[in-house]
Structure formats: structure tokens, C-alpha cells
Design a protein around this motif. Structure first.
Motif, PDB file in Angstrom:
ATOM      1  N   TYR A  43       0.833  -1.207   0.000  1.00  0.00           N
ATOM      2  CA  TYR A  43       0.000   0.000   0.000  1.00  0.00           C
ATOM      3  C   TYR A  43       0.869   1.260   0.000  1.00  0.00           C
ATOM      4  N   ALA A  44       2.010   1.207   0.700  1.00  0.00           N
ATOM      5  CA  ALA A  44       2.890   2.383   0.761  1.00  0.00           C
ATOM      6  C   ALA A  44       3.495   2.708  -0.591  1.00  0.00           C
ATOM      7  N   LEU A  45       3.643   1.686  -1.431  1.00  0.00           N
ATOM      8  CA  LEU A  45       4.189   1.913  -2.767  1.00  0.00           C
ATOM      9  C   LEU A  45       3.134   2.358  -3.767  1.00  0.00           C
ATOM     10  N   GLY A  46       1.894   2.503  -3.308  1.00  0.00           N
ATOM     11  CA  GLY A  46       0.845   3.018  -4.170  1.00  0.00           C
ATOM     12  C   GLY A  46      -0.048   1.968  -4.800  1.00  0.00           C
ATOM     13  N   ALA A  47       0.098   0.699  -4.408  1.00  0.00           N
ATOM     14  CA  ALA A  47      -0.737  -0.348  -4.985  1.00  0.00           C
ATOM     15  C   ALA A  47      -2.139  -0.293  -4.384  1.00  0.00           C
ATOM     16  N   THR A  48      -3.112  -0.625  -5.185  1.00  0.00           N
ATOM     17  CA  THR A  48      -4.488  -0.703  -4.692  1.00  0.00           C
ATOM     18  C   THR A  48      -4.692  -2.017  -3.948  1.00  0.00           C
ATOM     19  N   ARG A  49      -5.885  -2.165  -3.363  1.00  0.00           N
ATOM     20  CA  ARG A  49      -6.165  -3.387  -2.625  1.00  0.00           C
ATOM     21  C   ARG A  49      -6.162  -4.601  -3.549  1.00  0.00           C
ATOM     22  N   TRP A  50      -6.755  -4.474  -4.730  1.00  0.00           N
ATOM     23  CA  TRP A  50      -6.810  -5.617  -5.642  1.00  0.00           C
ATOM     24  C   TRP A  50      -5.444  -5.929  -6.219  1.00  0.00           C
ATOM     25  N   GLN A  51      -4.626  -4.899  -6.470  1.00  0.00           N
ATOM     26  CA  GLN A  51      -3.259  -5.160  -6.910  1.00  0.00           C
ATOM     27  C   GLN A  51      -2.451  -5.870  -5.835  1.00  0.00           C
ATOM     28  N   THR A  52      -2.672  -5.493  -4.586  1.00  0.00           N
ATOM     29  CA  THR A  52      -1.975  -6.156  -3.486  1.00  0.00           C
ATOM     30  C   THR A  52      -2.405  -7.607  -3.360  1.00  0.00           C
ATOM     31  N   ILE A  53      -3.705  -7.858  -3.508  1.00  0.00           N
ATOM     32  CA  ILE A  53      -4.199  -9.232  -3.413  1.00  0.00           C
ATOM     33  C   ILE A  53      -3.664 -10.077  -4.558  1.00  0.00           C
ATOM     34  N   TYR A  54      -3.667  -9.512  -5.764  1.00  0.00           N
ATOM     35  CA  TYR A  54      -3.275 -10.289  -6.942  1.00  0.00           C
ATOM     36  C   TYR A  54      -1.767 -10.485  -7.037  1.00  0.00           C
ATOM     37  N   ARG A  55      -0.990  -9.442  -6.719  1.00  0.00           N
ATOM     38  CA  ARG A  55       0.454  -9.506  -6.934  1.00  0.00           C
ATOM     39  C   ARG A  55       1.256  -9.876  -5.691  1.00  0.00           C
ATOM     40  N   ILE A  56       0.686  -9.692  -4.517  1.00  0.00           N
ATOM     41  CA  ILE A  56       1.429  -9.957  -3.279  1.00  0.00           C
ATOM     42  C   ILE A  56       0.823 -11.116  -2.498  1.00  0.00           C
ATOM     43  N   VAL A  57      -0.468 -11.014  -2.210  1.00  0.00           N
ATOM     44  CA  VAL A  57      -1.103 -12.002  -1.328  1.00  0.00           C
ATOM     45  C   VAL A  57      -1.190 -13.364  -2.003  1.00  0.00           C
ATOM     46  N   LEU A  58      -1.706 -13.421  -3.230  1.00  0.00           N
ATOM     47  CA  LEU A  58      -1.900 -14.696  -3.907  1.00  0.00           C
ATOM     48  C   LEU A  58      -0.590 -15.442  -4.145  1.00  0.00           C
ATOM     49  N   PRO A  59       0.472 -14.814  -4.687  1.00  0.00           N
ATOM     50  CA  PRO A  59       1.722 -15.584  -4.850  1.00  0.00           C
ATOM     51  C   PRO A  59       2.321 -16.064  -3.531  1.00  0.00           C
ATOM     52  N   THR A  60       2.148 -15.265  -2.458  1.00  0.00           N
ATOM     53  CA  THR A  60       2.749 -15.659  -1.184  1.00  0.00           C
ATOM     54  C   THR A  60       2.032 -16.850  -0.562  1.00  0.00           C
ATOM     55  N   MET A  61       0.716 -16.849  -0.636  1.00  0.00           N
ATOM     56  CA  MET A  61      -0.053 -17.928  -0.014  1.00  0.00           C
ATOM     57  C   MET A  61      -0.397 -19.049  -0.987  1.00  0.00           C
ATOM     58  N   LEU A  62       0.183 -19.030  -2.187  1.00  0.00           N
ATOM     59  CA  LEU A  62      -0.137 -20.045  -3.183  1.00  0.00           C
ATOM     60  C   LEU A  62       0.192 -21.469  -2.717  1.00  0.00           C
ATOM     61  N   PRO A  63       1.360 -21.724  -2.081  1.00  0.00           N
ATOM     62  CA  PRO A  63       1.592 -23.097  -1.589  1.00  0.00           C
ATOM     63  C   PRO A  63       0.538 -23.570  -0.597  1.00  0.00           C
ATOM     64  N   ALA A  64       0.118 -22.685   0.314  1.00  0.00           N
ATOM     65  CA  ALA A  64      -0.918 -23.070   1.274  1.00  0.00           C
ATOM     66  C   ALA A  64      -2.251 -23.306   0.572  1.00  0.00           C
TER      67      ALA A  64
END
Length: 300
Positions: free
Chosen positions: A191-212
Motif C-alpha cells: 500500500y505504501a508503494l501506491g498499490a491498490t487493494r486488488w493489486q496487493t491481493i493479486y500480486r502480493i497475497v496470492l503468490p505468497t499464499m499459493l503453496p498453502a
């Protein structure tokens, strides 16, 4: 000069500790014996088809005709294997995105409403008996497919849709726990870098939790792979490979439950059914190994 008081340390309860160790050891021993006994029992009976009856393992795995009581006896289990894999994988493809979206909704978008109302409803699905799912599928899904698509409504599509609802709580619960365990700084930095909530979910959250998330999907496939009653009521139980999603087929569990009670112990037909059970058990072990491998790759 005041004498220093010596604080007495409490003596360890040696007897209680010994009892706890013995009880734990007995429980572990019983668990190990039960697992190895189950594997030995199924394997010893399942291998009789190849050792005693002279059936070629390649014929069992790749044959298209299943008629153990015929002349000549045919032991082709490929339609059952295909039916089990097709319904399980299609159910995972349906339930996987739904489980991830439900987890994102409950943790990221509306955590208050999601955890208070949606999560209990999803977890309630895990406690419904399989026969209820099968009856609902037979009463609602099959007539709906019969009116919309060609055919009788029974087949892989109906079985996969029923299984997707059954495995949805498993996938959603694991995805929710993984999403809640993400470090808060990970999303705050995005969020501090200017990403929106959906960008954060798609580019950060999903790849990180993909193994789980994949772990939950594999566990869901493992449960769907071994499900018998619900699928048996809506899949048609025809021992052939279908040409579409709306043609009847059969699964490993359906073939076992339908015929095991009508065979004589030690006969070629009975041994062939135990071979199907052995295949089912080996595939369960494969799913467990995949889950362990995905857990080792988890980034959380």
C-alpha cells in the motif's frame, strides 16, 4: 546479619511424567500398528489379483473392459480411474477459486461480517452427511442438467459439482488461515508503494499464499477421490470412459461399494475389487506426499 532464606524448588512429579510418557508411547505404538496393519491387509489382498489370479498389472491399469465374472474375465479398471480423477480434479477447479475468494472476503474485504456469518456457514457444510449431498444432487442438480444439457443429467459434471460443495470447507479454511498468517508489513509495504487493494491481493497475497492454497486444494482432491456415496448417486455408475461431462461413468469407490457385498471372498472378482482399493490407498499416499512437499515450499 539476616540469614538468607533458601527457596525450595518444587520437586518434579516423576510418577506423573512417567505415566504421561508411557501413555503417549502406547498411543503412538497403537497408531503405527493400525496403519501398518491396514496397509498390509489391503496390499496382501490386492496383490492376489496379480500373484494368484495371474492378471497383468498393465491390463488392470489400462484395460477398458470390466467384467470379472465373464468368460473370459476382463479386469480393465481404467474407466474407474478416469472417473475418480476427472470428478475430483473438476471439483477442485470449481471449489479452488471459490475458496480463495471466500477467504479474501473474510480476511481482507469484510472481516467482521465474513468471520461472523460466512465462515460458520461454510464450516457447517463439512458436517453434512454425504448421503444428503447425494440426495440434493439427485433431486436438484441432475434434473437441472437434464433440462439444460443433452443426456439424462447424470455424469461427471453432476458428480463434480456435488464434490465441489463437499470440499469447499477444507479449501476455504486452509486459505483463510494462510491469509490471516501473512505478515502485516507485507501488505502495508504494498500500500505504501501506491498499490491498490486488488493489486496487493493479486500480486502480493496470492503468490505468497499459493503453496498453502495448493495444499488445501490437494487435500480437497484427496477427500473427493475417496468419496463414495454422494458421487455414486449422481454419476450413473457405468463402467466406461464417457465422451462428455454429461455421460454416466463410474469411480473406484463406486465400483467397490456396489460389488464388494455381492462377491465371494477369495474369488477373482473379490480380489480385483481389493486391487481397486489398493490403487485408491496408493493414490491417497501420493496426495499426502504432495501436501508435505507443498508445506515445505510455503513462504509463510
Amino acid at each position: 546479619m539476616a540469614q538468607s532464606t533458601k527457596v525450595q524448588q518444587p520437586k518434579p512429579h516423576i510418577a506423573e511424567e512417567w505415566v504421561g510418557r508411557v501413555y503417549t508411547g502406547i498411543c503412538i505404538f497403537i497408531l503405527i500398528v493400525a496403519i501398518f496393519s491396514m496397509v498390509y491387509f489391503v496390499a496382501s489382498r490386492g496383490l492376489r489379483t496379480f500373484i494368484g489370479d495371474g492378471v497383468n498389472p498393465l491390463e488392470l491399469l489400462t484395460g477398458l473392459k470390466w467384467n470379472p465374472g465373464g468368460e473370459p474375465a476382463l479386469f480393465g479398471a481404467l474407466p474407474f480411474i478416469f472417473g475418480s480423477f476427472s470428478t475430483s480434479i473438476l471439483a477442485a477447479l470449481i471449489a479452488g477459486p471459490l475458496g480463495f475468494c471466500a477467504a479474501v472476503f473474510m480476511v481482507e474485504i469484510m472481516p467482521g461480517f465474513g468471520r461472523k456469518f460466512l465462515q460458520p456457514v461454510i464450516e457447517l457444510l463439512a458436517g453434512i452427511p454425504s448421503v444428503v449431498y447425494g440426495f440434493v444432487g439427485l433431486s436438484v442438480i441432475v434434473p437441472l442438467f437434464r433440462d439444460i444439457f443433452p443426456g439424462q443429467g447424470i455424469g461427471i459434471a453432476a458428480g463434480a459439482l456435488v464434490l465441489s460443495v463437499m470440499i469447499l470447507p477444507t479449501i476455504t479454511t486452509i486459505a483463510t488461515d494462510a491469509l490471516a498468517a501473512l505478515p502485516s508489513g507485507l501488505k502495508e509495504g504494498s500500500y505504501a508503494l501506491g498499490a491498490t487493494r486488488w493489486q496487493t491481493i493479486y500480486r502480493i497475497v496470492l503468490p505468497t499464499m499459493l503453496p498453502a492454497l495448493l495444499t488445501g486444494i490437494v487435500l480437497g482432491i484427496a477427500r473427493a477421490f475417496g468419496e463414495a456415496l454422494a458421487v455414486q448417486m449422481v454419476i450413473g455408475n457405468a463402467p466406461h470412459i464417457p465422451r462428455s461431462l454429461f455421460e454416466s461413468t463410474s469411480t473406484l469407490t463406486s465400483a467397490i461399494t456396489q460389488s464388494m457385498g455381492n462377491t465371494v471372498m477369495g474369488s477373482a472378482h473379490n480380489n480385483a475389487l481389493w486391487s481397486l482399493a489398493l490403487i485408491l490407498m496408493l493414490m491417497t499416499f501420493v496426495f499426502v506426499f504432495i501436501v508435505r512437499w507443498l508445506e515445505g515450499r510455503s513462504k509463510i
